[in-house]
Enzyme design. Sequence first.
Site, short mmCIF file in Angstrom:
data_model
loop_
_atom_site.label_atom_id
_atom_site.label_comp_id
_atom_site.label_asym_id
_atom_site.label_seq_id
_atom_site.Cartn_x
_atom_site.Cartn_y
_atom_site.Cartn_z
N SER A 49 -75.93 30.55 -9.14
CA SER A 49 -76.80 31.76 -8.73
C SER A 49 -77.41 32.23 -10.09
O SER A 49 -76.68 32.40 -11.12
CB SER A 49 -75.85 32.90 -8.16
OG SER A 49 -75.48 32.41 -7.06
N ARG B 297 -60.55 34.88 -9.70
CA ARG B 297 -61.22 35.97 -8.65
C ARG B 297 -60.06 36.14 -7.66
O ARG B 297 -59.49 35.11 -7.08
CB ARG B 297 -62.57 35.65 -8.02
CG ARG B 297 -63.66 35.63 -9.16
CD ARG B 297 -65.08 35.29 -8.55
NE ARG B 297 -66.05 34.93 -9.71
CZ ARG B 297 -67.16 34.76 -9.56
NH1 ARG B 297 -67.56 34.43 -8.20
NH2 ARG B 297 -67.97 34.61 -10.63
N ARG C 223 -67.41 22.93 -8.36
CA ARG C 223 -68.08 22.48 -7.14
C ARG C 223 -69.05 21.32 -7.58
O ARG C 223 -69.51 20.75 -6.70
CB ARG C 223 -69.10 23.77 -6.97
CG ARG C 223 -68.27 24.94 -6.39
CD ARG C 223 -68.86 25.62 -5.52
NE ARG C 223 -68.23 26.81 -5.01
CZ ARG C 223 -68.53 28.00 -3.99
NH1 ARG C 223 -70.31 28.00 -3.53
NH2 ARG C 223 -67.71 28.76 -3.42
N ARG D 210 -63.53 27.33 -2.97
CA ARG D 210 -63.42 28.84 -3.01
C ARG D 210 -62.09 28.95 -3.59
O ARG D 210 -61.01 28.95 -2.73
CB ARG D 210 -63.80 29.79 -1.64
CG ARG D 210 -63.60 31.26 -2.09
CD ARG D 210 -63.73 31.86 -0.88
NE ARG D 210 -64.98 31.61 0.00
CZ ARG D 210 -66.36 32.19 -0.13
NH1 ARG D 210 -66.31 32.84 -1.04
NH2 ARG D 210 -67.09 31.69 0.56
N GLU E 230 -73.46 26.59 -2.18
CA GLU E 230 -73.80 27.20 -3.43
C GLU E 230 -73.29 26.48 -4.59
O GLU E 230 -71.90 26.36 -4.33
CB GLU E 230 -73.77 28.52 -3.45
CG GLU E 230 -73.88 29.36 -4.57
CD GLU E 230 -72.95 30.72 -4.90
OE1 GLU E 230 -73.11 31.03 -6.17
OE2 GLU E 230 -72.78 31.16 -3.93
#
Length: 428
Positions: free
Chosen positions: A355, A265, A393, A280, A352
């Site tokens: 999701s 990403r 993560r 990130r 987070e």
Amino acid sequence: MLDPQLLRKKPEDTARILKTRNCDLDVARLQTLEERRKALQVRTEQLRNLRNTRSKAIGAAKAAGGDADALMAEVKELGGELEQCESRLNGVREEFTAIARQIPNLPHDTVPRGTDESDNREERRWGCEKKAARKDFTPVDHAALGAALGMMDPKAAAALAGARFVVLSGALARLHRALAHFMLDLHTGEHGYTEVMTPFIVNSDTLYGTGQLPKFADDQFQLAGERGFYLIPTAEVPLTNLVKDRIVAAAELPMHLVAHTPCFRREAGAHGKDTRGMIRQHQFEKVELVHITRPQDSWDTLELLTGHAEAVLQRLELPYRVVTLCTGDMGFSAAKTYDLEVWLPGQNRYREISSCSNCGDFQARRMRARWRNPDGGPEYLHTLNGSGVAVGRALVAVMENFQNADGTVTIPDVLRPHMNGEERIKPG
């Protein structure tokens, strides 16, 4: 994509709901396009009927030995007008579709209304973050811990590729691999998923099917010199598109799919955010869970999917909480999303790590993915996806929650079989 009938027949009601998603729908433009479409559709059908009638008359006139020149001239004129009408009709349809492609999914009734993450609703917590914080010493974040261990090197990664990359080595690299293997074994062995190996490069149609294109083109890594090919942002994209352009038999449902892949990403909208450590990054890994279901089963499946992601954190003994995202914080394709946020004592906050979303028939409409219902008719499928979980993560969470005062990291019990029975990661 939303049901086009909502935009045609209930644009004001749809706009009112979309407003809660920070989306302004141009109702006037949609209504104008719909009026033009109807008028052009009527005129197109009239012209086709007239042309067919006159063409038959030409045949009859010739058969009777009469003069058909006037009729032939009229048919030619009708054909020219019909061609223009069809072109204008296609233009109206294309503009309508272009608008529809940019519209997010409608939120489920149970989703809290709100504008940003401050309006998200906490549902439950598991574990104790106070215990994880360790009163006998002050925990550090994973970046400092990884540097002290000598096994996490962002500078080496920056020299190789630039910012938002990291090089892991030694036991940390092995721990990262162990986490992925543990998750795959759990989901395939206990939760009933079928493991899938997918391409890491997809075409633009595939990204369109799950909603990444055209709206989020700036977040994708497109291959230079390869027209219309991209690195996958998540395994959700290839996994979900396995049912693209298909009518799935009822016997094939439900589908529970899992894949471990790298994800890429650009993080175009995250300038200056989370530049330290592994939170990130441009390249990371996930174990992704995808469900393809009958419409009547999807909401129960969302709870099942979320529970499978929670099981990973519980087996790792990582404190976490579950929140329902509000309308203004949900992803483009989701009708409802649960976020799992893991406690990070080095940052003294929840972050987070997964999701889990039900997209309803939103992605299925874009992919033209249907199933044969009991009445024998084709009906759009429902699609769901969730991280089960993000591997990097999870590594961050294990490091921060299992760190010790002497700078070592205790390896969680469930990971030790994947680590040759080692109990701790030590500096050097």
